[in-house]
Scaffold this motif. Structure first.
Motif, mmCIF file in Angstrom:
data_model
loop_
_atom_site.group_PDB
_atom_site.id
_atom_site.type_symbol
_atom_site.label_atom_id
_atom_site.label_comp_id
_atom_site.label_asym_id
_atom_site.label_seq_id
_atom_site.Cartn_x
_atom_site.Cartn_y
_atom_site.Cartn_z
ATOM 1 N N SER A 672 0.814 -1.221 0.000
ATOM 2 C CA SER A 672 0.000 0.000 0.000
ATOM 3 C C SER A 672 0.846 1.268 0.000
ATOM 4 O O SER A 672 0.442 2.280 -0.589
ATOM 5 N N PHE A 673 2.016 1.248 0.642
ATOM 6 C CA PHE A 673 2.851 2.452 0.676
ATOM 7 C C PHE A 673 3.297 2.852 -0.732
ATOM 8 O O PHE A 673 3.198 4.007 -1.132
ATOM 9 N N GLY A 674 3.793 1.879 -1.489
ATOM 10 C CA GLY A 674 4.242 2.175 -2.839
ATOM 11 C C GLY A 674 3.106 2.521 -3.770
ATOM 12 O O GLY A 674 3.224 3.426 -4.618
ATOM 13 N N VAL A 675 1.965 1.816 -3.650
ATOM 14 C CA VAL A 675 0.814 2.089 -4.517
ATOM 15 C C VAL A 675 0.251 3.474 -4.222
ATOM 16 O O VAL A 675 -0.102 4.231 -5.153
ATOM 17 N N ASP A 676 0.161 3.851 -2.955
ATOM 18 C CA ASP A 676 -0.358 5.191 -2.614
ATOM 19 C C ASP A 676 0.537 6.287 -3.198
ATOM 20 O O ASP A 676 0.035 7.302 -3.717
ATOM 21 N N ALA A 677 1.851 6.096 -3.129
ATOM 22 C CA ALA A 677 2.761 7.091 -3.702
ATOM 23 C C ALA A 677 2.589 7.190 -5.211
ATOM 24 O O ALA A 677 2.618 8.294 -5.792
ATOM 25 N N ALA A 678 2.374 6.042 -5.875
ATOM 26 C CA ALA A 678 2.172 6.061 -7.329
ATOM 27 C C ALA A 678 0.844 6.727 -7.692
ATOM 28 O O ALA A 678 0.768 7.488 -8.667
ATOM 29 N N THR A 703 3.175 2.752 -14.103
ATOM 30 C CA THR A 703 1.879 2.105 -14.358
ATOM 31 C C THR A 703 0.754 2.833 -13.613
ATOM 32 O O THR A 703 -0.037 3.544 -14.230
ATOM 33 N N TYR A 704 0.707 2.679 -12.314
ATOM 34 C CA TYR A 704 -0.312 3.401 -11.553
ATOM 35 C C TYR A 704 -0.109 4.917 -11.659
ATOM 36 O O TYR A 704 -1.075 5.683 -11.712
ATOM 37 N N GLY A 705 1.138 5.366 -11.682
ATOM 38 C CA GLY A 705 1.406 6.796 -11.762
ATOM 39 C C GLY A 705 1.360 7.348 -13.173
ATOM 40 O O GLY A 705 1.246 8.572 -13.353
ATOM 41 N N ARG A 706 1.529 6.495 -14.204
ATOM 42 C CA ARG A 706 1.492 6.880 -15.618
ATOM 43 C C ARG A 706 2.549 7.927 -15.951
ATOM 44 O O ARG A 706 2.327 8.849 -16.736
ATOM 45 N N ILE A 707 3.706 7.806 -15.324
ATOM 46 C CA ILE A 707 4.806 8.737 -15.524
ATOM 47 C C ILE A 707 5.903 8.031 -16.308
ATOM 48 O O ILE A 707 6.075 6.815 -16.222
ATOM 49 N N ASP A 708 6.665 8.815 -17.068
ATOM 50 C CA ASP A 708 7.764 8.263 -17.847
ATOM 51 C C ASP A 708 8.869 7.797 -16.903
ATOM 52 O O ASP A 708 9.414 8.596 -16.137
ATOM 53 N N GLY A 789 5.530 8.445 5.218
ATOM 54 C CA GLY A 789 6.170 7.782 6.345
ATOM 55 C C GLY A 789 7.119 6.689 5.932
ATOM 56 O O GLY A 789 7.980 6.271 6.723
ATOM 57 N N THR A 790 6.990 6.200 4.724
ATOM 58 C CA THR A 790 7.867 5.138 4.235
ATOM 59 C C THR A 790 8.463 5.500 2.878
ATOM 60 O O THR A 790 9.643 5.271 2.624
ATOM 61 N N VAL A 791 7.636 6.045 2.012
ATOM 62 C CA VAL A 791 8.063 6.410 0.663
ATOM 63 C C VAL A 791 8.041 7.928 0.543
ATOM 64 O O VAL A 791 7.050 8.581 0.903
ATOM 65 N N ARG A 792 9.143 8.491 0.028
ATOM 66 C CA ARG A 792 9.251 9.941 -0.181
ATOM 67 C C ARG A 792 9.471 10.217 -1.671
ATOM 68 O O ARG A 792 10.116 9.415 -2.373
ATOM 69 N N ILE A 793 8.968 11.349 -2.139
ATOM 70 C CA ILE A 793 9.153 11.770 -3.528
ATOM 71 C C ILE A 793 9.805 13.151 -3.526
ATOM 72 O O ILE A 793 9.314 14.086 -2.876
ATOM 73 N N TYR A 794 10.929 13.271 -4.246
ATOM 74 C CA TYR A 794 11.685 14.515 -4.318
ATOM 75 C C TYR A 794 11.616 15.086 -5.734
ATOM 76 O O TYR A 794 11.657 14.343 -6.728
ATOM 77 N N GLN A 795 11.572 16.409 -5.798
ATOM 78 C CA GLN A 795 11.664 17.101 -7.078
ATOM 79 C C GLN A 795 13.097 17.578 -7.264
ATOM 80 O O GLN A 795 13.689 18.198 -6.383
ATOM 81 N N MET A 796 13.653 17.283 -8.454
ATOM 82 C CA MET A 796 15.016 17.697 -8.765
ATOM 83 C C MET A 796 14.962 19.106 -9.359
ATOM 84 O O MET A 796 14.268 19.359 -10.343
#
Length: 799
Positions: A672-678, A703-708, A789-796
Motif C-alpha cells: 500500500s505504501f508504494g501504490v499510494d505514492a504512485a 503504471t499506476y502513476g502513468r509517468i515516464d 512515512g515510508t516512501v518519499r518523492i523529491y523534485q530535482m
C-alpha cells in the motif's frame, strides 16, 4: 510421432483386450509362403493365386520369394486384383526382422542373411471386402481397445493327423508357414463410452484438496507463520502428483486423460491467482494492465505506453482484456485475470491435442502435458496477464494445424495455421520468433527423412517468416532496440557459462543454494538420461518419424540453453524464458521414454554388444510389479522436476509465499505504501514528467502513476553525498523526480540488485546507509514533495 517401438512385447493395461465387447470386425492379413511348385513365377501360377481375389473384388496380397532364396531372404509383396487408391490416413506397416543367429554351414542349409536391415514393407490396398475371403484374402476384424497399434505375429504349427493310432505331421502342408498379422485400427468408441471420464473426477477432487492447502499456506505466509512453507510444499505435491500417477498408470482413455490435464491446469492457475487475488503485482502484469486501461479509456488500439513501449505494437492481449472489460463492466484486473486463465487453458488443451494427434496415445499426450507443467515459468510467468500468455495458444494452434495439413487435412488447416501465425505475430515478438523456428525445424525434419522430398512443407515456415519480418519492419520497429538489452545479457551469461571472464554488466553471481542446486540437477540429469535413451533407440532402429526427430532436435536445444539456469543474476530468467518453447519437445521425448518404457540400460545382443544392440521389435508394455515400479518411478521423477521448477523458476525462492514487503522482490515489493505514492503521482505530476527510483518504485510510477520512468538512477542513490557529478548525471538522465523508499536501508535486495541496470548488481553486501538515503534532504536544489512515512518523492531542481 507414432507409438515408439521398444523392448517389451507384452500389452499395456490400457491396450489390453478387456473391452472386447466394444470391438469391431477383425482386420487380418494372411501371408502364406508359396509351395515350391508355385515359386516358378509363371503367369499360370500368378493367375491361379489371383483368381479368388478377382472374383471377389478383394485386393489379395501375394508374397513371392525370389528365385534364389538362399542368397537373399527379401520378401517381395505383389498386390493383385483391382487397383484402388488407399483411403487417406492409411498406415504402412513395417516389420523389421531381427538378424538370424550365426550357425555352421551344412549341405542344404540356408546361407547367412546379407548384412543390412531385413525389412518387410506391407502396403494394404483398399477395396471392398470379399463375402468369402480365401486363404490369401484381406479380411477385417477389429478386436482391440483404442490407442493400441501393436502388431501381433502368430506362427501356427503345421496341422497334425492320426495314422494308425499315431499323431503325425501332414507332409502335404508341412511346407506351409503362415504368418497372421493382426493390424488393429483405432476403435471408434461407442456413444456411451466416448465421454467416459473414469477416475478423473475423483483424482481432480484430491488435487483440489492441495489447492485448499496452498490457500492456507499463502495465508500463513502473509502472517509469517512458521508452518506455512511446509504446507506450501505439501500442497504443491498433492495438487500435482495424483494426476501424474493416474496418467502414468495408462488406464485412462482420451476423455479421462484430457479432463485430468485440464483439471490440473485449472488448479495450478488457481495457485497463481491466489498469490495475489486483489491486484496485479508483477511489474510486467502492471505494464499490460496499463495498456489495457488506456484502451478502455480512449477506445484507441495503439496508445503510447511509457511502462512498456513495444507493447503498443503487440496489442493482442490488451485488446482481449479491454474487450471483456467493456462488454461485462468488469474492472481491468478481473478481466485480465479471466483472459489470462482462458488463454492458459487453451494452450494446454492444444498441446494435448497436438501430441495426441501425433502419437495416437492418450497416455503419451497426458504425460507430455504434465511434464511440461514442470517448466520453470509454467506456473506463474506463462499464466500471468502478459502478451506471451496471449500468444502461446496461437503458437500451439499453428503447430497443430501444420500437423493436420501435413497429414492430409487439406487447405482448411493450412488457412488455420496462417491465422495462428498472424495472431501470434501481433501478440508477442519472442513467441513469433519461436514459431518461425519451430515450423522451420518441422519442415527440415520432413525434408531430411521423406522421399521424394516434400518441398511444399517449406511454405508455412516461409509464410511465418514473411509475416514476422513485415510486422517488425513496417509496424513494430522499436522492438529491435528493445531486444538489444536482453541479447546483451544473454551474451554475458553465455560468456560466463563457457568460462569467459564475467563482464561488468553481468556482475558477480550469487551462489545457488546447495539443496536447490541438487534438486534441479537431479531433475535435469533424469531428463538427460531419458533423452539419451530415446536418441539411442531411434538411431539404432533407423526411425523415420519426422516429428520424433524434430522433438529430439528441440530437446537438444533445451539442454543447450538450460545451463544458464545455474548462473546468477540473469541466468534463471534467461533459461526460464527459453524453456517456455524448448521444453515442449523435451516433454514429448520424456513422455516417449516413460510411456513406452524405452530401455535405459539395453540388454546384450548375440555378439555381446550392449550399447550398439538393436532394440527388440514390438511396443513395450509392462504389467504387474514392473508396471507398478514404472508408475512409481515416473511419478517420483516428474514430481522432482516440479519441485526443481518451483525452486529455480518464478517467483524466486525468497518470495515463494506472499508476505510482508521485501526489497527488490517483485510481487513481494508491492504494498500500500508504494501504490499510494504512485497514485499521488498520477493525480499530481504532469504526464511528461520523468521519475526515477528502485525497481519497484519505477514499476509503480510508470503504471499506476502513468509517468515516464527513468531506470538507470543507481549511481544517484549509491553516492554518499550530492556533488556536481551527481548533479551532472541527473541532468544527463533528464530525471525530474526521485522516489526514495526508506526500507532499502533495512534489507538487502532479494534479486541481487536494488535498481534496474544496477552498477552494484551481485556485489551488494549491506543495505543502503542512512547517509545515502538521507542526502537528498541536504541539497538546496532538491525539494521533498511527498512523504507517507515510508516512501518519499523529491523534485530535482527548484520547485
Amino acid at each position: 510421432m507414432g507409438d515408439q517401438p521398444t523392448s517389451d512385447r507384452k500389452r499395456a493395461p490400457e491396450e489390453a483386450t478387456a473391452k472386447t465387447a466394444q470391438s469391431r470386425p477383425d482386420e487380418t492379413v494372411v501371408i502364406t509362403r508359396l509351395a515350391p511348385e508355385e515359386r516358378d513365377g509363371s503367369e499360370e501360377a500368378t493367375q491361379k493365386l489371383a483368381e479368388p481375389a478377382k472374383s471377389s473384388g478383394d485386393d489379395t496380397v501375394v508374397i513371392r520369394p525370389p528365385k534364389t532364396p538362399s542368397a537373399d531372404d527379401t520378401v517381395v509383396i505383389r498386390a493383385t486384383g483391382p487397383s484402388k487408391k488407399r483411403p487417406a490416413g492409411d498406415d504402412t506397416v513395417i516389420i523389421r526382422l531381427p538378424q538370424a543367429p550365426k550357425r555352421a554351414t551344412t549341405p542344404g542349409a540356408a546361407k547367412k542373411r546379407p548384412a543390412g536391415d531385413d525389412t518387410v514393407v506391407i502396403r494394404l490396398p483398399g477395396g471392398p471386402k470379399p463375402k468369402s475371403p480365401g486363404p490369401n484374402a484381406l479380411s477385417t476384424a477389429r478386436k482391440r481397445a483404442a490407442g493400441d497399434d501393436t502388431v501381433i505375429i502368430r506362427l501356427p504349427q503345421a496341422p497334425k493327423k492320426k495314422v494308425a493310432g499315431r499323431v503325425v505331421v501332414d507332409k502335404k502342408v508341412a511346407h506351409d508357414e503362415t504368418v497372421i498379422i493382426r493390424l488393429p485400427a483405432e476403435a471408434k468408441p461407442e456413444p456411451r463410452t466416448a465421454l467416459d471420464f473414469g477416475w478423473a473426477p475423483w483424482v481432480i477432487a484430491v488435487s483440489t484438496l492441495g489447492v485448499v492447502l496452498m490457500a492456507l499456506a499463502y495465508a500463513g505466509g502473509r502472517a509469517e507463520a512458521p508452518w506455512a512453507m511446509s504446507a506450501y510444499w505439501a500442497g504443491q505435491i498433492i495438487v500435482f502428483s495424483p494426476v501424474v500417477f493416474r496418467l502414468l498408470s495408462r488406464l485412462a482413455g482420451v476423455a479421462e486423460s484430457f479432463v485430468l490435464v485440464m483439471g490440473l491446469a485449472l488448479n495450478q492457475y488457481m495457485l497463481k491467482w491466489m498469490y495475489s487475488p486483489d491486484q496485479f503485482r508483477f511489474p510486467d502484469e502492471l505494464q499490460h494492465w496499463l495498456a489495457t486501461t488506456l484502451i478502455t479509456e480512449s477506445g484507441d488500439l495503439f496508445r503510447q505506453n511509457n511502462a512498456l513501449p513495444p507493447a503498443v505494437h503487440f496489442p493482442g492481449l490488451a485488446e482481449m482484456g479491454a474487450g471483456l472489460a467493456l462488454l461485462t463492466g468488469l474492472p481491468v484486473t478481473a478481466a485480465g485475470t479471466i483472459v489470462a486463465g482462458v488463454a492458459h487453458l487453451i494452450f494446454v488443451g492444444l498441446l494435448f491435442a497436438t501430441v495426441l494427434r501425433a502419437s495416437n496415445s492418450p497416455a503419451m499426450a497426458g504425460v507430455a502435458c504434465v511434464t511440461y507443467a514442470t517448466a520453470m515459468h509454467y506456473l506463474f510467468f506463462n499464466s500471468m496477464f502478459l502478451y506471451q500468455t496471449a500468444a502461446l495458444p496461437f503458437f500451439m494452434l499453428a503447430v497443430w494445424a501444420y500437423r493436420r495439413w501435413r497429414t492430409g487435412g487439406g487447405r482448411k488447416f493450412f488457412a488455420l495455421a496462417v491465422v495462428g501465425i498472424a495472431m501470434t505475430t501481433v501478440s508477442h515478438h519472442v513467441t513469433a520468433f519461436a514459431l518461425v523456428a519451430t515450423l522451420l525445424l518441422l519442415a527440415l525434419a520432413e525434408l531430411a527423412l521423406e522421399r521424394p522430398r516434400p518441398w511444399e512443407t517449406l511454405i508455412l515456415p516461409a509464410v511465418a517468416l514473411a509475416v514476422v519480418c513485415c510486422w517488425i519492419g513496417f509496424v513494430a520497429q522499436d522492438v529491435i532496440a528493445y531486444l538489444e538489452a536482453p541479447v546483451e545479457r544473454l551474451a554475458a551469461s553465455l560468456n560466463q557459462m563457457f568460462g569467459g571472464a564475467a563482464s561488468e554488466e553481468a556482475g558477480a553471481t550469487k551462489p545457488v543454494p546447495l539443496v536447490q542446486l541438487a534438486v534441479q540437477g537431479m531433475g535435469l540429469l533424469g531428463l538427460l538420461v531419458l533423452f539419451l535413451a530415446v536418441a539411442r533407440d531411434m538411431i539404432l532402429r533407423k526411425d523415420r518419424d519426422t516429428w520424433r526427430w524434430a522433438a529430439l532436435a528441440g530437446g537438444a536445444v533445451f539442454f543447450a540453453g538450460n545451463g544458464a539456469r545455474f548462473l546468477g543474476t540473469n541466468g534463471p530468467e534467461i533459461a526460464g524464458r527459453l524453456s517456455t518453447f524448448t521444453y515442449i519437445p523435451m516433454s514429448i521425448i520424456a513422455a516417449i521414454a516413460i510411456v513406452y518404457a524405452v530401455q535405459i540400460i539395453p540388454a546384450k545382443d548375440a555378439d555381446g554388444r550392449r550399447w550398439l544392440s538393436v532394440p527388440p521389435p514390438g511396443v513395450a508394455v509392462t504389467t504387474g510389479r514392473r508396471l507398478a515400479g514404472q508408475v512409481y518411478i515416473g511419478t517420483a521423477l516428474i514430481t522432482l522436476l516440479m519441485i526443481g521448477a518451483r525452486t529455480g523458476g518464478w517467483p524466486p525462492v525468497s518470495a515463494l509465499l506472499p508476505g510482508p514487503y521485501l526489497a527488490a522482490a517483485y510481487e513481494r515489493s508491492v504494498d500500500s505504501f508504494g501504490v499510494d505514492a504512485a497514485r499521488w503521482q498520477e493525480r499530481t505530476l504532469p504526464r511528461e514528467a520523468r521519475v526515477g527510483g528502485d525497481i519497484t518504485a519505477v514499476a509503480l510510477s510508470s503504471t499506476y502513476g502513468r509517468i515516464d520512468p527513468v531506470r538507470e538512477v543507481g549511481e544517484l542513490f549509491y553516492a554518499t553525498s550530492w556533488t556536481s557529478a551527481e548533479d551532472q548525471r541527473a541532468r544527463e538522465l533528464a530525471v525530474n523526480y526521485l522516489v526514495v523508499d526508506e526500507r532499502l536501508g533495512d534489507m538487502l535486495p532479494s534479486n541481487d540488485a536494488y535498481f534496474q541496470d544496477d552498477p552494484m548488481a551481485g556485489r551488494i553486501t549491506e543495505p543502503l546507509s542512512e547517509t545515502q538515503l538521507g542526502k537528498f534532504d541536504q541539497v538546496n536544489s532538491i525539494s521533498r514533495l511527498y512523504d507517507n512515512g515510508t516512501v518519499r518523492i523529491y523534485q530535482m531542481g527548484p520547485s
